[in-house]
Structures are given as C-alpha cells and as structure tokens.
Design a protein around this motif. Structure first.
Motif, short mmCIF file in Angstrom:
data_model
loop_
_atom_site.label_atom_id
_atom_site.label_comp_id
_atom_site.label_asym_id
_atom_site.label_seq_id
_atom_site.Cartn_x
_atom_site.Cartn_y
_atom_site.Cartn_z
N VAL A 51 24.96 -103.16 -46.60
CA VAL A 51 23.62 -102.61 -46.40
C VAL A 51 22.90 -103.34 -45.28
O VAL A 51 22.41 -102.74 -44.33
N GLN A 52 22.84 -104.66 -45.38
CA GLN A 52 22.21 -105.45 -44.33
C GLN A 52 23.09 -105.56 -43.08
O GLN A 52 22.60 -105.92 -42.01
N LYS A 53 24.37 -105.27 -43.24
CA LYS A 53 25.36 -105.32 -42.16
C LYS A 53 25.41 -106.72 -41.52
O LYS A 53 25.28 -106.91 -40.32
N GLY A 94 19.60 -110.50 -49.55
CA GLY A 94 19.38 -111.68 -48.71
C GLY A 94 19.84 -112.96 -49.35
O GLY A 94 19.21 -114.01 -49.18
N ALA A 95 20.93 -112.90 -50.08
CA ALA A 95 21.47 -114.09 -50.75
C ALA A 95 22.99 -114.04 -50.69
O ALA A 95 23.60 -112.98 -50.53
N LEU A 107 24.32 -121.07 -54.34
CA LEU A 107 23.56 -119.85 -54.06
C LEU A 107 22.68 -120.10 -52.85
O LEU A 107 21.78 -120.96 -52.89
N TRP A 108 22.93 -119.36 -51.76
CA TRP A 108 22.19 -119.52 -50.51
C TRP A 108 21.09 -118.48 -50.42
O TRP A 108 21.31 -117.29 -50.69
N ASN A 109 19.92 -118.92 -50.00
CA ASN A 109 18.82 -118.00 -49.69
C ASN A 109 18.83 -117.72 -48.20
O ASN A 109 18.61 -118.62 -47.38
N LEU A 110 19.09 -116.47 -47.83
CA LEU A 110 19.18 -116.09 -46.43
C LEU A 110 17.89 -115.44 -45.94
O LEU A 110 17.82 -115.04 -44.77
#
Length: 936
Positions: A51-53, A94-95, A107-110
């Motif tokens: 979705v975010q590609k 976004g993770a 767990l990364w927060n992007l």
C-alpha cells in the motif's frame, strides 16, 4: 559540513559512505546524519508494503535500509549488530517488525522523521526461525527452532500466552521431532486456520479457536517454503529434492500434484532425477488467466557452473531468468494487499547478494526495470574516486543533459513500482559531484548534492582502444593480468570541464566536454619513453638540503627542450620489445556522442624489454593547457593544445647537479637517449626488473567533504594545531592487512630496491624563488622521498600565439624537504584563504566562435593574489605541504618554515587534503591505523 570516505572492497559488496559527521562513539554517530550510498552490504532479508509501496532490506550486520520513490531512502541500525533474519511490515500502518539472529523482535515506528524502535522482545529459551503477521491483524506468530509457535500482541509487544507446542501439533503423525518451523501463514479465507510447515516435511493446519489440528500433511522430502492459493482451498510446498507439491486442503493423504520444474522426464514413467532444493515458491493468481508459480532454485545437478536462476511458470510456459549473483530472497508485487482476492502480480523484486532486480511480469519476455537507486556504484569495482564541492551551477545540468541520452535499451517501459515516501527539504545549496573510476575503464559522474546519489553521466574510456578478440590476442602489458583499462587516477577541472585520467596500463587520456556529436577521423596520440633506474639511495643527514643554483645566479641550466618519442619500432636490435605501448589505440574513425570527447591519448611505451611503470600522480590545468604525470621512473609534461611533450625527465634529473641523495648507476646494459638537460649520470644506465615503489592504492580513497563557508576572514597567520581525532576502526579486525604488509612502520626508511616516485603534482601561480617579487605560473612536484621541487612555466600569450609558440619549462632551483612521501600541496593568501589554481571557463569548442568570443578566449583567467606593499613586513603566500608523516607551512617567497606538525609516528597518512571548515582552513588526514585527524 561533511567528511566522506570510500571503503575498499570488502570480500564482495561495498558501500559508499558519506559521513556528515563522525564520532568514536556509536551512539553519538547514530544520532547524527549519516547517509550511506550503494548496495547494502551482506543483505539477508526483504519486505514490501504493497500500500505504502516501501521496500525494506535487512543485512547480516543489523542494518536496515528503506527505499521508496527514487530519492527517498533511509538507513537504520540495530544496536546489537545481529543479523536480520526476517522483516514484516504492518501494512499501511507505518511500522515494521524485524527479527534478528540474536532471537530478538523489534517494532520500528516509520511514521516519524527518523525511524526508531518502539518496542523490543527477547526470546531467551528458544531460537526464532520464522515470523508471520497477517494483514490487518494485531497478532504476530513466531516460530522457533524447537517447533513451537508463540503469539505476540503487536500493540503491547508482549507474549499473549498462547503457545502451539510441536508435539500437540503433530501428535502421532511422526515418531520423531518434526524440526524447526519454516513456515507460518493463515488461510486466506479464514484467519482462524493457521498453516504450519515443519522442516522435516510435515505440514499442519491448526484451528486457533479449538486449539487442535484439523489436518496433517506428510511428505518424505524436507520443506523450504509454503504458499497459499487465494481461495484457501490449495497450497503449494517447495522441497529439498527440487519438487513442488500442490495439496488440496481437505485431502491430506497425498499431494494433488507433484511438479519437478527442472527435472528431466525419464521414460517408462519413472520418477525424475532429483534436483537442487527449491528454496522459495510463491503462488499468485490472476483474474483473466493462469496463475503464476514463481520459484528460486531447483536446477538440475548437472547444470554445473550455471548462474542462479529465478523461474517463472505461467500456464504452459516456463521462463528461467538467470541472475548475476546468488538469490537471497524474492517477493512478488501484487495489485491488492488482500490475500483472499485475485492477486494480479505485476512485478517480482529479487534481492541478490550484490544487486536488487525488479522483473516486469506484465510484458512479454519479462524485462527488468531500470533501477533508479544508486546501488550500482560497484557494478564494476571502484578503483578510484574524487569529490568536488561548490561546482559551477551549470555543471550538473550539463552532465545530466548528456547523460540522459545514454539510456540503455531493453528495460521495462513502466515506471519504477517502488514509489512510496515523500521527498524532504534539501538544505544544501551548493552543487556536489562525485566521480568514480572503475576496473572496466568506465567513469561515472554522480550528483551528490542531495541526500541520495544520482548518476549523471557515464564515460567508457576503453572504447578508444582495440579490444582483444580472443584469449591469445591480449594487450601487450605485463603490468596487470586483468582489467587493463582500470582507472587509477582522475584529475578534473570543474570550471573548464577538462578531464584527465590515468589508467593501469600506463596510459593517460585527456577529455574535453562538448554538447555536440563529433567523429574523430584520427585519434590524437603521443607515445613517451620514460625510464630511469638508479641504485641504492642514501638520505642526507637532517632535513636541510643545500639549495640548487637558480637560473641566472649559478650554473644557469638551459630551458628544457620539448621533445616527443614516437613509436618507430616494436623491438630493439637485440630482440627486446621496445617503443610499444601496452594498449593499441583504434586507427578507425571514432564517433563521439555529446559529453566527454577525446582530446589526446598519451601512452608510456616499453623500453628495451622493460614495461612502463604505472602512473602514480597526475594533474591537468586548463588555463595553461598542460597535463603532467609521473611514476617511479620520472615525470612527463605534455602540452595538450599543441600535442607536444614539454618535459620527459627521470626523477633524479629534476635535482640538477645538487642531488641531496648519493646514488650510483647500475651496470650499464643499453644506451638511453637523454631526456633533458639535467644530466647527472652517464647516458648508459642499468635496467632492472620492475621492483619499484608504486603508490599504495589498496584503499580506494578517503575524501574530505568539508564545505566552504563564505564568511569574511580576518587576516590570519596559518598554523597547524590539533583540532580533533576520529577513530574509524577501519582496520581493527584485520591483523595482517595490506598496509602492514606493504609498508614498514617507519616510512622514512628507504628500501634499497625502491625508486623515488612522483607522488604529488600541483599547478599554481606563486613565488618560485626567494628573489621573486610577483607570482608566476609553475608546477610543484612532490616525491616519495619527501622532496618538493618547483618548475617554472613560461607561457606564450593567449589566442593563436598560444598554439604557435612553445611553452618554456625551466627549473627554479627551489627544493623543500619533509619526512615521508609528499601527498598534497595547497596555497593560502595573506588572509588565510585557499588560492585556487588558474583555470579557464568552459566554452564549446565544436562550434565556430564569433570575434567577441575569440577576444575573450585570449584572456586567461588569473589567480587572485594580493601582494603586500612591503616585502619585509609581510609574506605574500603560504604553501601548506602534507606528507605521510608531517605537515609544514612555508611562507613565500622567503621559503621559511613557519610551522611544522608531526602527524603520526606509529602509522602513516594515506590521504591528506587542505580544506575549508567553517571559518578556517584545515588539514584533514586519514591514517593507515583508521584514524581521521584534522589540524587547523
């Protein structure tokens, strides 16, 4: 402000790392801006958010690289440095979840400007082998080496307490342990049904609600991967014997179909011969046609030496796509993120050991997409690199314009499918260019002004030479066994766009930039004999050297007579190879596209059976129309406007009659014509097999990108004071590295077999003698024995007279000494500002000029110098000279040493540069022990 470094080749892939700041402490370094260009080193995991590609790549060193649309990249690093074994996006949230080899989950927060880890979870008793995060689910399934599955709540990032034990999953279907978990996935039509794949060949469909197995599927061969059909009624397994088994969910007794994609079908219905394991398989459906089965591996064992392949099976057709490197992982990009709908695959992203490839599934022949990321820095190994800041504003558009015409054919016509992210604001306002030279003779120009690199233009220098058609017809060089066109040194003038390169086969090519296409009927060429051999070298006591007499005051040596040595024969009278260059220049017309076009080719030739020595230093000056180069035999200067050799001297001949070293000629073997008037030894000198000193180029380069701040500077006296010390630990893990093998701890100790090579060259307008009252054009020459000599250049007027009258080259008698080989020279004015070399502005040479333009071209742009009104009160310039061991600041024209700095006693400087840092001039040095030091 930035410091850049280009690491050498590290057993495979290499990254170009531009450090906007460096610090010894990892924590501090990670908090500052660090941009890494090039392919991720040792990639190990791959993930994609449909979705975010956004594409994510993990590495064996714990690095995490995120890629979006061209120009959108991000680098992150796990503190532990453990290998990334798997990545899972929280799609459209976004993770990202990363699983590491040290059995930790992160767990990364992007969603923030700089991605960061929100939560971490450590497994202490079990090893993580596989993870699965269903679309729009808050449950992460974690498989382990023991065959158990733990369920993690992604929101709190804690264990839920629900555990699927291996013995309950298989029950009596197997008498032994089924092995580690190799696959977990939920049924596309029912997320309450979990498909579990064990390494031994057992697959279990587990009901999460009833906490028991619905079906168990057993196969004799080990399983590597499993994939669902979108309807949830079938799944496919890949096995270690090169087979694929397709199972109906409700028929666990035997597979519905068994396929051996690369197996030879034997007669009489016998089972095909086993093939190599199929490491991964994906099963993607289309609404309008047959499904795609995409797999890696599975080749027949008799395909010895065949490159790794990706196989695409679509209906009755099977396409085998060969890759240049081993396949690490691949993912099929689909139109929908929903697993229970027709997938409609449109591309396959293949992560290779040293490359990233995207395949277009929608076009016939499956062409690849042209990769817009700067991952091909080492498409051919980088052999040299140069960095240029504050370039003319029209330079990058000019290079981009000619580079845009070089688009290669055969790529997909579609846009690059990884198109997520947004461009950030670019804070730099100055143009930056990086030039890389490669082993195949190519040169790439990169726009480094933004956060990411962009290829502007590629030049192939090898096309000027005849290519060998077979193995027996190889170039006449004994210098290198392979890569005869490799680039060793690059000298570039951004203002005039003149480019000069030196190659490994003792060749120099001068290029001129043009926007017009031309055809060269004959390639201009010069051949130079440059050979000089001396015996043992003994250094005089101390650093003070008796000054040479200057013309007009002492021995009054004559000016050097221009000369050239054309190739007239291929062998000498005694049958030795003679007057033959290492490479053969094409004798047919050469069509040259807009961009860099050949001005002159210069080649050193064999002399009496001895091959030419590799070039160790190179400089070009557009204002003077001169190029100069040197090696361990001597120095040669060429007027590329008149296509003549101005200077061709052995290094010892530069000293004249006051050579500070005691040298004895070897036993004579063949008469050699004198190459200049500085004759201090008999014409007959000995020839010896090549054991000369070659400048160490094991490290491709350390380039200091310290930006000029255009504040007003007060009048200051230059000095050298320790500024800061940075440890890069570049060689900390190498006990017996190339530097310790090739260099002694004391650089000033001279091996009896070494020769005095030319190690640094610098054109400038400065004071050449103590008695000078005004600066004049000259060449400063540095050698590996720590000597700096100055050669005076007497240039004719500009315009037509410049092409008719000769350039007069004469010695100045000036000699300066430092410890260790000379690396870099620069000049400061009385305010402490760098004095740039003279140069000409670029103009189009392939278009006729009008009268006004001709008048402008006659005026050479001078260097801005402000002489003092009183010679006794103030000096006019300062020379800053850096060697492998020390640096000195010399006042000019008095030639007094006003400052001296010993840089290192236990190591030696690999590269030094004099650069502008904030509001002062600094000397930046990179040492062999991995330290970066700057002095101001």
């Amino acid at each position: 402000e930035a410091v850049s470094s280009l690491w050498g080749k590290q057993s495979g892939s290499v990254e170009l790392e531009l450090f906007f700041f460096l610090n010894v402490l990892r924590e501090v370094a990670l908090s500052c801006g660090t941009v890494r260009h090039g392919f991720p080193y040792q990639p190990s995991a791959l993930a994609f958010d449909p979705v975010q590609k956004i594409l994510a790549i993990g590495t064996q060193t714990g690095a995490l690289r995120l890629f979006g649309r061209p120009g959108v990249e991000c680098y992150c690093q796990h503190d532990s440095g453990a290998a990334v074994i798997q990545l899972q996006f929280l799609i459209n949230e976004g993770a990202l979840v990363s699983a590491l080899a040290d059995d930790t989950l992160h767990l990364w927060n992007l969603r923030q400007k700089r991605p960061a880890i929100l939560h971490s979870l450590k497994f202490n008793r079990e090893r993580i082998t596989f993870c699965h995060l269903p679309f729009q689910s808050k449950w992460l399934y974690v498989g382990t080496e023991r065959g158990n599955i733990h369920i993690v709540n992604v929101e709190s990032f804690t264990l839920s307490g629900y555990v699927i034990m291996w013995n309950k999953a298989i029950e009596l279907s197997s008498k032994s342990h089924p092995g580690p978990i190799v696959h977990i996935s939920d049924n596309p039509m029912d997320e309450g049904k979990l498909l579990i794949g064990f390494e031994s060949g057992t697959v279990v469909l587990w009901d999460l609600k009833s906490k028991k197995a619905d079906y168990r599927y057993t196969h004799d061969e080990a399983i590597h991967s499993v994939a669902w059909h979108h309807e949830g009624k079938q799944f496919i397994c890949s096995h270690s014997d090169g087979t694929l088994t397709i199972w109906n969910v409700k028929s666990p007794t035997k597979p519905f179909q068994t396929i051996t994609p690369h197996g030879k079908q034997l007669k009489d219905g016998k089972k095909p011969e086993p093939c190599k394991p199929i490491l991964k398989v994906e099963y993607k459906t289309t609404r309008a046609g047959e499904p795609f089965i995409i797999l890696s591996g599975g080749l027949s064992y008799d395909t010895v030496g065949r490159r790794p392949c990706l196989t695409v099976m679509h209906g009755k057709s099977t396409a085998v796509l060969e890759m240049d490197y081993s396949i690490v992982d691949f993912l099929t990009l689909c139109e929908t993120p929903y697993p229970n709908d027709f997938q409609e695959p449109y591309a396959v992203v293949v992560l290779l050991e040293k490359d990233l490839v995207l395949i277009d599934l929608a076009q016939n022949g499956y062409p690849i997409f042209e990769n817009p990321y700067p991952l091909t820095i080492h498409e051919s190994p980088v052999t040299c690199c140069e960095y240029f800041a504050d370039c003319p504003v029209d330079l990058i558009p000019a290079l981009y314009s000619v580079g845009a015409r070089q688009k290669r054919q055969g790529y997909s016509k579609k846009e690059w499918p990884i198109s997520g992210g947004n461009w950030g604001l670019i804070t730099q306002s100055y143009p930056e260019i990086i030039i890389t030279g490669h082993a195949d003779g190519s040169i790439k120009f990169w726009d480094a002004s933004a956060i990411t690199l962009q290829v502007l233009y590629k030049l192939k220098t090898a096309k000027v030479f005849e290519k060998s058609r077979n193995k027996d017809d190889r170039p006449n060089t004994d210098i290198v066994d392979e890569d005869p066109y490799a680039i060793q040194i690059i000298s570039w003038c951004p203002e005039s766009r003149m480019l000069c390169i030196a190659g490994v086969s003792a060749h120099v090519i001068i290029y001129r930039f043009s926007k017009q296409e031309v055809t060269a009927e004959v390639i201009p060429m010069l051949e130079v004999r440059l050979l000089y051999e001396i015996n043992d070298v003994e250094s005089p006591d101390g650093e003070q050297v008796p000054p040479l007499p200057t013309p007009g005051t002492g021995s009054n040596p004559q000016s050097i007579v221009p000369q050239s040595h054309p190739s007239t024969s291929s062998s000498s009278s005694d049958g030795l190879r003679d007057n033959v260059p290492c490479l053969k220049v094409k004798n047919s017309p050469l069509k040259q596209s807009p961009g860099y076009q050949i001005e002159l080719v210069i080649q050193l030739v064999w002399v009496s059976g001895e091959p030419p020595q590799q070039i160790t230093s190179l400089a070009v000056n557009s204002a003077y129309g001169l190029v100069v180069f040197g090696n361990c035999n001597g120095i040669a200067m060429v007027d590329y406007l008149q296509k003549t050799v101005l200077l061709n001297l052995g290094t010892i001949e530069l000293y004249g009659s006051n050579d500070p070293y005691r040298r004895e000629p070897r036993s004579p073997r063949k008469t050699r014509q004198p190459s200049g008037v500085f004759k201090t030894v008999p014409k007959e000198i000995g020839l010896k097999k090549n054991t000369g000193l070659i400048i160490n180029r094991m490290v491709v380069g350390i380039y200091f990108m310290l930006k000029n701040k255009k504040e007003n500077l007060y009048s200051v006296n230059p000095c050298i004071l320790p500024f800061f010390l940075i440890s890069t630990d570049l060689f900390s893990d190498v006990k017996d590295n190339s530097f310790s093998r090739s260099r002694s701890s004391s650089v000033t100790s001279i091996d009896k077999e070494t020769r005095e090579a030319i190690s640094a060259l610098h054109f400038c307008e400065t004071f050449t003698r103590k008695s000078d009252t005004s600066p004049s054009p000259c060449l400063w020459v540095g050698t590996t024995l720590g000597t700096v000599l100055v050669i005076v250049l007497n240039l004719p007027p500009g315009g037509e007279q410049r092409l008719l009258q000769p350039v007069i080259v004469s010695p100045s008698g000036t000699i300066l000494r430092l410890k260790g080989a000379i690396l870099r020279m620069a000049f400061l004015d009385t305010t402490g500002s760098l004095v740039p070399p003279a140069h000409e502005p670029w103009r189009e040479h392939n278009v006729a000029e009008d009268k006004d333009e001709k008048d402008k071209s006659k005026k050479r742009r001078p260097v801005s110098v402000s002489p003092s009104s009183s010679q006794e009160i103030s000096e006019n310039q300062y020379a800053v000279i850096c060697s492998e061991k020390q640096a000195k600041v010399i006042s000019l024209p008095s030639q007094n040493c006003i400052y001296k700095q010993n840089i290192t006693e236990t190591s030696f400087v690999l590269r030094g540069d004099i650069v502008s840092l904030s509001n002062s001039i600094c000397l930046a040095c990179f040492c062999a022990n991995g330290h970066i030091m700057t002095f101001r």
